[in-house]
Scaffold this motif. Structure first.
Motif: not given
Length: 247
Positions: A100-114
């Motif tokens: 799970f931890l290895k698969g996490l992204p460095m960044t994400a986006e949603l509804a105009g938020c980073y």
């Protein structure tokens, strides 16, 4: 949509439990976890499992530097106390938690938020956003109106005007702050699991993406139980004392 933003959980089960209970009373539409689920605290397995369950239900989670270190993505050694806890944590994570931890992204986006854990312009370098100049640079690189990150452990709110003027505010808990209008913003909710601003209460934030209103929260929790678990596990005493005093 109401977002519940939580960062730097640091294996602190009592603090996470208290903040999840507090957030649930506001009925958020989405939970956002901004990294560092392990490190410092004594219950990494429980905390990672809890975040995993929330992600399965639609929450967003990004990778933190302590997480990356615990699963071998980040090989650079930390300060001695922090490294001691990472070394203690590694054998306690099971295969599913590591995956799970290895698969996490460095960044994400949603509804105009980073969202990121560390600096938004180069998150894999794990640099901090420490002042208005750092925040202004982040907002010049990331096109979103709202950036949320962690890593520094202290709550902070930065803005940049349409003329490029940057500012820094120290947000007060439970006072809704309007982010509506042309300005762009970078917000740090503060650490849920290891506050460092002199207040031992757990920190997180709520953001209404429709009204563009941000509210910082501070939640009292059973610090003695969290500290006792650290001492029982034989983790560095300085970290336990730091948790007691909130920094």
């Amino acid at each position: 949509m109401l977002l519940a933003l939580m960062t730097d959980l640091h294996a602190n089960r009592p603090a996470l439990t208290a903040c999840l209970e507090d957030a649930a009373s506001y009925n958020p539409g989405r939970y956002i976890f901004l990294g560092d689920y392990v490190g410092y605290g004594a219950e990494p397995e429980w905390v990672v499992d809890k975040v995993m369950r929330f992600v399965e239900k639609g929450a967003i989670a990004v990778l933190g530097n302590h997480d990356a270190s615990a699963v071998g993505i980040l090989n650079q050694r930390m300060r001695p106390d922090a490294q001691a806890v990472i070394d203690w944590t590694k054998p306690r994570l099971n295969a599913n938690q590591i995956k799970f931890l290895k698969g996490l992204p460095m960044t994400a986006e949603l509804a105009g938020c980073y969202f990121s854990h560390a600096n938004p312009w180069l998150p894999e370098d794990w640099d901090y956003v420490l002042n208005a100049a750092d925040a202004a640079y982040a907002l010049s690189v990331v096109p979103h109106k709202f950036i949320f990150c962690g890593h520094t452990h202290d709550p902070a709110l930065y803005s940049v005007s349409t003329l490029g003027k940057s500012s820094h505010a120290l947000p007060l808990p439970d006072q809704p702050f309007s982010l509506d209008g042309p300005m762009r913003w970078l917000a740090i909710p503060g650490s849920l699991g290891q506050p460092r601003d002199g207040n031992p209460d757990a920190a997180y934030a709520l953001f209404d993406t429709d009204l563009q209103v941000l509210t910082y929260r501070r939640v009292p929790y059973d610090v003695d139980t969290a500290v006792g678990a650290m001492r029982m596990a034989g983790l560095p005493e300085g970290l336990a004392q730091r948790l007691e005093r909130g920094g």
